[in-house]
Every structure is written in C-alpha cells, then in structure tokens.
Scaffold this motif. Sequence first.
Motif, PDB file in Angstrom:
ATOM      1  N   UNK A 218       0.856  -1.122   0.063  1.00 43.04           N
ATOM      2  CA  UNK A 218       0.050   0.052   0.082  1.00 43.04           C
ATOM      3  C   UNK A 218       0.945   1.100  -0.015  1.00 43.04           C
ATOM      4  N   UNK A 219       0.349   2.378  -0.578  1.00 45.94           N
ATOM      5  CA  UNK A 219       1.049   3.641  -0.748  1.00 45.94           C
ATOM      6  C   UNK A 219       0.345   4.597  -0.063  1.00 45.94           C
ATOM      7  N   UNK A 220       0.776   5.377   0.875  1.00 46.80           N
ATOM      8  CA  UNK A 220      -0.013   6.292   1.582  1.00 46.80           C
ATOM      9  C   UNK A 220       0.848   7.201   2.516  1.00 46.80           C
ATOM     10  N   UNK A 221       0.603   8.575   2.725  1.00 45.55           N
ATOM     11  CA  UNK A 221       1.444   9.251   3.364  1.00 45.55           C
ATOM     12  C   UNK A 221       0.856   9.224   4.988  1.00 45.55           C
ATOM     13  N   UNK A 222       1.619   8.426   5.720  1.00 44.36           N
ATOM     14  CA  UNK A 222       1.477   8.161   7.000  1.00 44.36           C
ATOM     15  C   UNK A 222       1.254   9.337   8.010  1.00 44.36           C
ATOM     16  N   UNK A 223       2.180  10.390   7.544  1.00 42.46           N
ATOM     17  CA  UNK A 223       2.313  11.385   8.529  1.00 42.46           C
ATOM     18  C   UNK A 223       0.808  12.145   8.846  1.00 42.46           C
ATOM     19  N   UNK A 224       0.061  12.075   7.885  1.00 42.47           N
ATOM     20  CA  UNK A 224      -1.253  12.607   8.039  1.00 42.47           C
ATOM     21  C   UNK A 224      -2.364  11.720   8.805  1.00 42.47           C
ATOM     22  N   UNK A 225      -1.854  10.299   9.249  1.00 38.68           N
ATOM     23  CA  UNK A 225      -2.704   9.455  10.160  1.00 38.68           C
ATOM     24  C   UNK A 225      -3.590  10.212  11.188  1.00 38.68           C
ATOM     25  N   UNK A 226      -3.197  11.181  11.785  1.00 37.88           N
ATOM     26  CA  UNK A 226      -3.827  11.850  12.885  1.00 37.88           C
ATOM     27  C   UNK A 226      -5.037  12.449  12.147  1.00 37.88           C
ATOM     28  N   UNK A 227      -5.099  12.903  11.070  1.00 40.58           N
ATOM     29  CA  UNK A 227      -6.167  13.866  10.513  1.00 40.58           C
ATOM     30  C   UNK A 227      -7.184  12.934   9.531  1.00 40.58           C
ATOM     31  N   UNK A 228      -7.198  11.547   9.688  1.00 39.14           N
ATOM     32  CA  UNK A 228      -7.794  10.587   8.930  1.00 39.14           C
ATOM     33  C   UNK A 228      -9.313  10.486   9.320  1.00 39.14           C
TER      34      UNK A 228
END
Length: 350
Positions: A218-228
């Motif tokens: 999977x490809x995703x920007x994990x740094x945004x996790x807290x905003x999901x």
Amino acid sequence: MSDASASVPADASVKPISLSRFLIEEQRDKGQINADLRLLIEVVARACKRISIAVGKGALGGVLGSAGTENVQGETQKKLDVLSNEILLEANEWGGHLAALASEEMDDPHPIPNRYPKGEYLLVFDPLDGSSNIDVNISVGTIFSVLRCPEGVTDPDERAFLQPGTRQVAAGYAVYGSSTVLVLTLGDGVYAFTLDREQGGFVLTQSRLTIPADTGEFAINMSNLRHWEPPMRRYIDELLAGKTGPRGRDFNMRWVASMVADVHRILTRGGIFIYPRDLKDTSKPGKLRLMYEANPMAFVVEQAGGAATTGRERILDVVPTQLHQRVPVFLGSRNEVERATRYHLDADAS
C-alpha cells in the motif's frame, strides 16, 4: 517519430513496434481512433520526449529549483513546472486537433490562438506531477486526459471541460525515471511504450497491462494519520497489524510522494494508492485534482482491471463542478480498493 524498434522489448510476447505504427494500426485496422486523435497523442508524446530531455539534464540544464511563482492552487512552482507547461502548450496549440487546453498550472483554460485551426478535442494535463521531487532526482511525470469538445461549442470555456471521467477518449502518463515510459489507454486496454533514446522514438514494450486483484503493498502518506476519518484509520490499522491482525498477513508500505511513480509501480506489480480525505482542512474534500490527476489515472487503472474510487464512489462517475476540483483517491488492486471503500460506506451508513 522513428519506426526503428528497440533491441529487446520488456515483454517478449510484444512485437516492438513504434508508437506511430501502433496508433496507425489502432486507427486503420481497429477503428479505435480517428486521425485527429492519433495526431494529438503523437504530439503529446513528442512533448513528453522534450520534457524527458529537460528532466534528464538536471542541474546541467539550469532548470532545478523554484521559479519564484505560485500556481492556481497556491503551490510554489518549480522551474521545470513552468518549462513543462510551456512545452505542452507550444506543442499542441497549432496542430488543428484541439479546441482548447487546460493545465493544472494555469487558472483558466488556454484557448487555441485564432491564427490556428481548431479541432474537436480538449486536452487536460498536469505537466509535471511530483515536481517537489525534482531536485532530489526522484521519478516525476506528466499526466494527460483527452475529452471531446461539446457539440456546438466553438469557444470552449471552463464549462466545456466539466465532464465526468467516463467521457475520456484517451488518457495516460509519462514517467521520467531510469527510463522514460509512456503509458496509454484508448479505452481498450493499457499499453506501455519505452523511449528509445538512440532512435528518438517511443517503442511498444508492454501490451494490455493487468493489475493483480490482490496485493500486499500500500502507498499512503502516514504522516497524516492523525487527520484521517475513522474508516480510513480502521483500514490502515488492519494492514499494519499484519499476521497477528484481522487480515492474517503482512503488508508492506511503499510511498514515493510522486503519484506517477506510485501508480506506475501499482500498474507493474499491484498495490493500492491512497490519498484520502482528511480533517486537517475541511474546506478541501481531497488533495488530488479530479481533472488533471484522478480521472486520467482512474481511466488507466480501470482499463488494467483495477478499481478507482473516492472512498465512497467511482471516480469516473464524479461530475466535476470546477476545473481545479479536488477529490480523495483510492486506486489500484481491485479487492483492496473495494474493501477500503466498503469501510467508508459502512461508516456513513451507521
């Protein structure tokens, strides 16, 4: 373009013919395209070749770094952003096959100058996707989409471009990496052409690419996790849990932060690419642009047997209301895209 073939095609079952010959056969033998669309794609390919040369020169060409300007989205433009945009405009405005063009780097559509004839197509493009990676020598690319100009419209404005992705007649991208590859769909499968730098033309190297339905990447920007949103966190938490979690197997994360590079990897070996809606800025429903990025990539991915949604609906069914509209993007291996989408729909229903 040269009709000379490359020495060894990437797929041994593929006859190494030139892009020009491929398009002529699609027109003459299959009736898949007409002469104007064939010429349009050839012109876009030549422009991509010029951009590839500029990218390849790097610092030697004096094109690295910021241009000191911003695009319509308020993003800092790189010198190569501006140069790539100019190359595509210059190459396409005089050929007589376009009614107008629209670029991610420009506020409004670009009309065909009155001194040139007009055609029946509209060209939409992101001249240099992933340009934040230019200065660190990571793969970047060009994304394009072709629509028909609405019947009876002689001077297309923004409204002429606001068509759902299902109306695309062609789409694709060029990725500028260790080699330059042009990926193209005309609505009948996906084909890849590699730039033969010695002969100066694109050569067919992969035919009818297919994305595996299942994947372990999977490809995703994990740094945004807290905003999901909660369903997005649920999906990723399950992947991260690996063998000990509900999915019962391990997944690997791959993230280039260049959509073209990430999608090309998925087209080559499978995977899911996600740029979800987040709550960091609720005024923006997503990060990626529907017309310039999501629609053409969704067309390519679906033609390769994959799936592409906003997390809630099929991307190609979205009716755009603005030229620079943004949407969330989930695309790639069908089973993973459908699972992530189902989590969002279930959360909405509850």
